[in-house]
Design a protein around this motif. Structure first.
Motif, PDB file in Angstrom:
ATOM      1  N   ASN A 158      24.704  12.811  -9.634  1.00 52.04           N
ATOM      2  CA  ASN A 158      24.269  11.800 -10.598  1.00 52.04           C
ATOM      3  C   ASN A 158      22.830  12.055 -11.029  1.00 52.04           C
ATOM      4  O   ASN A 158      22.106  12.826 -10.414  1.00 52.04           O
ATOM      5  CB  ASN A 158      24.382  10.414  -9.959  1.00 52.04           C
ATOM      6  N   ASN A 488      23.736   4.589 -14.761  1.00 53.29           N
ATOM      7  CA  ASN A 488      24.800   3.891 -14.055  1.00 53.29           C
ATOM      8  C   ASN A 488      24.213   3.230 -12.824  1.00 53.29           C
ATOM      9  O   ASN A 488      23.790   3.921 -11.886  1.00 53.29           O
ATOM     10  CB  ASN A 488      25.905   4.864 -13.626  1.00 53.29           C
ATOM     11  N   ARG A 491      24.580   4.304  -9.017  1.00 54.64           N
ATOM     12  CA  ARG A 491      24.895   5.738  -8.868  1.00 54.64           C
ATOM     13  C   ARG A 491      23.661   6.589  -9.164  1.00 54.64           C
ATOM     14  O   ARG A 491      23.312   7.481  -8.406  1.00 54.64           O
ATOM     15  CB  ARG A 491      26.028   6.135  -9.814  1.00 54.64           C
ATOM     16  N   ASP A 492      23.018   6.309 -10.295  1.00 47.93           N
ATOM     17  CA  ASP A 492      21.854   7.113 -10.668  1.00 47.93           C
ATOM     18  C   ASP A 492      20.579   6.618  -9.986  1.00 47.93           C
ATOM     19  O   ASP A 492      19.629   7.374  -9.810  1.00 47.93           O
ATOM     20  CB  ASP A 492      21.627   7.057 -12.188  1.00 47.93           C
ATOM     21  N   ASP A 501      25.513  10.688  -4.116  1.00 50.05           N
ATOM     22  CA  ASP A 501      25.014  12.066  -3.939  1.00 50.05           C
ATOM     23  C   ASP A 501      25.003  12.449  -2.465  1.00 50.05           C
ATOM     24  O   ASP A 501      25.441  13.528  -2.078  1.00 50.05           O
ATOM     25  CB  ASP A 501      23.568  12.180  -4.446  1.00 50.05           C
TER      26      ASP A 501
END
Lengths: 516, 119
Positions: A158, A488, A491-492, A501
């Protein structure tokens, strides 16, 4: 009859033919109209032919060298992708350094391409025009090779997918963006001092060496390779930057104070941008190359010191901010990492607190500052995170009008006090992180009253998607901004601990080394 | 014209008061508590009583810090643009003389952050 075969031209002669005598005095239009930007900055050039080409490279040779480098680079990138090279890096925290690179640095390569193409058009002398145009091609190639190389990581992790949009909008990326926009909107000579000299010559080692050796230490062959591929170009860019300075200083004594002011300004602007690199070196590399402080001492204090000794004969002194920049070496990386950690819900990188051993490394590298000022803060955060109470600062910070960094830097000489500076201009107040950012504003306030400060833009309502209603009940501004950024949530952003990740990397590496 | 330019160079500042939908910006910093990495920026109505800033605005921002609940607001020292300043809690921001983009700071005597490190 004997044939008279002409001797092949030597490199020097060939170069002269390709770069000299190509110009002419225009007759339909006055020269001042053809080159409208060469005089207004106040720089006086009497003889453009005094330009000494720092590197004698002709276009045919240029294509040949670059073509060979590209072949090698793409062969290695292919092999890296096919062998799942991404699973060989030290640990998945490292990948965040690459996110920072693609979000913050690669877009600058592209802007450098545009900038050098622009000044390559605007200089009235053919020598610097050719040199700038060649650098413009280099910079485009660098942007492209970086995007290609890092795109491999985008398949698995991500924080990569929307880097171009982030660069133009996200708060921490407005720092490098505004730096380059400032240079691009200056005249051609100031651009050359800003980018060609201050950035490419004085500070480039502090950007590229840390990233590329960081990649090598953390087993990222693909990044090492695009670094090598750019290295010989960088050597040319450095000599161009120095030649520009010497050329201006030798042409007219009136140029000296103007150039000095630009050096003062751009050295400081550059060191502010490099605080992101400082943080990357001390916190984001699982295997560290050296501390930021050590890098600063080698590349800025020693090498920079020697450079300014050399320039003293032209009447140039070291940048005004040099002492303050050196003083900050004990604090810069800790203060900025703390800031990224504060706002970890609004970054497209993961943040985390260093582990016990890593904190000990920081204590050893920063004996004057880490234990006294930063360890208590970091240990408190780490403990709270363990209890499930990870600190996410959700109130937007006050930004410096010039460098656009939150007011996170402390007073020179007192790391317990935030440094506040302000100016009044046309009935409005403007705030700064330092004497030097204030001085830059005070010299050209008309330019910086236009600063696109992300925090103020959010409050003006410019960072929500169309149709968003900020007056609706229960409106969550942070969520709306994250959506506008194209990040996101979960996620990011947020902590590395527990991230997708982290989980994916562990699973995939496990599959590569163990039986399922 | 201060800026070096090829022609007249005049642009509206991007952060004029009228761009903030009736609010003005107020910057607030808490001295000796650098766990909050930088001062904050709040868009607030000039008609808001200063007391509401203390009771409604600051808690959501600062209450993560163990020192925040210990603050005795009667003993707090205030600074405006770095100079000592005394707000009237019952008057509005405007009546307290706070203008767009003013910066105020407060010091909480006896409270100096995590383990006294100014964090």
């Amino acid at each position: 009859m004997d044939m008279q075969v002409k001797k092949k031209l030597g490199l020097k002669e060939r170069y002269a033919h390709m770069t000299r005598g190509l110009d002419w005095e225009t007759s339909y239009q006055p020269m001042d109209k053809v080159f409208p930007y060469v005089k207004y900055e106040g720089i006086k050039i009497h003889d453009w032919d005094k330009w000494e080409d720092p590197f004698r490279l002709t276009m045919d040779a240029y294509w040949k060298y670059q073509g060979e480098k590209e072949k090698k680079l793409y062969a290695i990138i292919d092999a890296f992708a096919q062998n799942n090279g991404h699973l060989g890096v030290t640990d998945a925290r490292y990948i965040n350094a690459l996110k920072l690179f693609i979000q913050g640095v690669s877009p600058l390569e592209y802007m450098a391409h545009r900038g050098f193409a622009h000044v390559g058009r605007q200089f009235a002398g053919i020598g610097p025009r050719v040199a700038c145009q060649m650098q413009a091609v280099d910079e485009l190639r660098h942007a492209q090779t970086q995007i290609h190389t890092i795109s491999n990581y985008n398949k698995y992790y991500n924080g990569f997918h929307n880097w171009r949009h982030w660069h133009d909008n996200v708060w921490y990326l407005s720092v490098p963006k505004s730096f380059f926009d400032d240079a691009m909107t200056a005249g051609p000579f100031e651009f050359m001092v800003a980018i060609g000299f201050s950035f490419e010559y004085v500070l480039t080692n502090l950007l590229f060496v840390p990233f590329m050796s960081g990649a090598a230490y953390n087993s990222d062959m693909s990044t090492v390779t695009f670094g090598f591929s750019a290295q010989s170009d960088e050597a040319r860019h450095m000599t161009l930057g120095l030649e520009v300075i010497k050329f201006m200083l030798e042409q007219d004594p009136d140029n000296v104070p103007i150039v000095q002011r630009w050096i003062d300004k751009w050295f400081w602007r550059g060191t502010r941008v490099l605080s992101l690199v400082a943080t990357m070196m001390d916190y984001m590399l699982p295997k560290r190359v050296m501390s930021w402080k050590e890098a600063w001492e080698i590349y800025a204090e020693q090498n920079g010191g020697a450079l300014f000794n050399d320039l003293a004969r032209y009447g140039i002194r070291p940048p005004k901010a040099f002492a303050d920049a050196c003083e900050a070496k004990d604090h810069l990386s800790h203060q900025l990492w703390g800031t990224l950690y504060n706002y970890g819900a609004a970054t497209a990188i993961h943040t985390w607190m260093p582990g016990t051993e890593e904190m000990d490394w920081l204590s050893a590298k920063y004996p004057e500052s880490f234990d006294k000022y930063y360890r208590p803060r970091f240990e408190f955060w780490a403990e709270e995170a363990k209890k499930g109470n990870r600190f996410y600062n959700k109130t937007l910070p006050m930004l410096c009008t010039t460098c656009q960094i939150p007011l996170l830097f402390t007073e020179p000489g007192d790391p317990t006090k935030i440094c506040y500076r302000e100016s009044d201009y046309n009935g409005d107040k403007y705030h700064f992180c330092s004497d030097h950012c204030k001085e830059i504003f005070d010299h050209e306030p008309e330019k910086y009253v236009q600063s696109w400060l992300p925090v103020h833009q959010i409050y003006q309502g410019h960072c929500f998607k169309p149709g968003t209603d900020p007056t609706a009940e229960g409106f969550d501004p942070l969520a709306a901004v994250i959506e506008y950024y194209g990040m996101n949530f979960g996620r990011d952003n947020l902590d590395f601990e527990g991230s997708e990740d982290q989980k994916n990397f562990e699973t995939w590496r496990g599959e590569a080394t163990r039986n399922a | 014209m201060v800026v070096a330019a090829v022609k007249e160079y005049k642009f509206e500042p991007l952060d004029r008061l009228e761009n903030f939908h009736g609010n003005q910006l107020l910057y607030v910093g808490w001295e000796d508590h650098l766990m909050f990495c930088a001062p904050f920026c709040f868009p607030l109505s000039p008609q808001m009583p200063f007391r509401a800033v203390l009771e409604q605005v600051l808690p959501g921002t600062y209450d993560y810090h163990p020192d925040f609940s210990k603050i005795d607001w009667g003993k707090v020292e205030w600074f405006k643009s770095g100079k000592p300043w005394r707000p009237d809690h019952d008057r509005t921001l405007d009546e307290n003389g706070l203008k767009h983009k003013d910066v105020i700071r407060f010091r909480t005597p006896g409270l100096t952050g995590i383990k006294g490190s100014c964090s």
